[in-house]
Design an enzyme around this catalytic site. Sequence first.
Site: not given
Length: 219
Positions: A140-142
């Site tokens: 995930h980009y987070r």
Amino acid sequence: MSESENNTTPAVAARDDRLVWVDLEMTGLDLKRHVIVEVAALVTDANLNVLGEGVDLVVHATEEELAQMDDFVTNMHESSGLTEQIRESAVTLKEAEDAVLALIEKHCDPAHPAPLAGNSIATDRAFIREQMPRLDEALHYRMVDVSSVKELARRWYPRVYYKQPEKGLAHRALADIVESIRELDYYRRSFFVAEPGPTSEQCADDAQAAVDRFAPYFD
């Protein structure tokens, strides 16, 4: 009595709530000159239970690549025994990346990419993005950066900050991951609201208080 029976640790959380903990050792911090030489990864559920054995691999580097290390990194990797293991290793970076991807596939839901977790992980993520792009795409980009919680604890609850578990400073990837998971577990116990957490009414009151406090900035 098990931990789940005495309610100190909830049951293993769903596959879409996993965290992928990765720590890298490199020959330095320059994305263009330096290379990844050790890759470790563990997957935890949302309650920080470690799932499976994880990945712990030393990646081969050439003498030319090792020569790019500055004195500090050279001394660090030599004192930990990593440099000798790098020379002896036959593992390629692609093989290490494949191993982490297999770990993610085993424990995580591909429809819900898991966040990368660790301590001060911006540099690790940059090297992953540059040198292990398939792994970057699987995450995930987070991100969940334990050092962010550390900085908040230092400002809001100094006792929590100063009583955190001591680190061994082994400068080896797997040990660093376990220490990061342990540190976040400590913050969850000492810093965050105890289970079962605030009521919906308390959350609504707190949300309104935050809105009211910063309302003048939106006028």
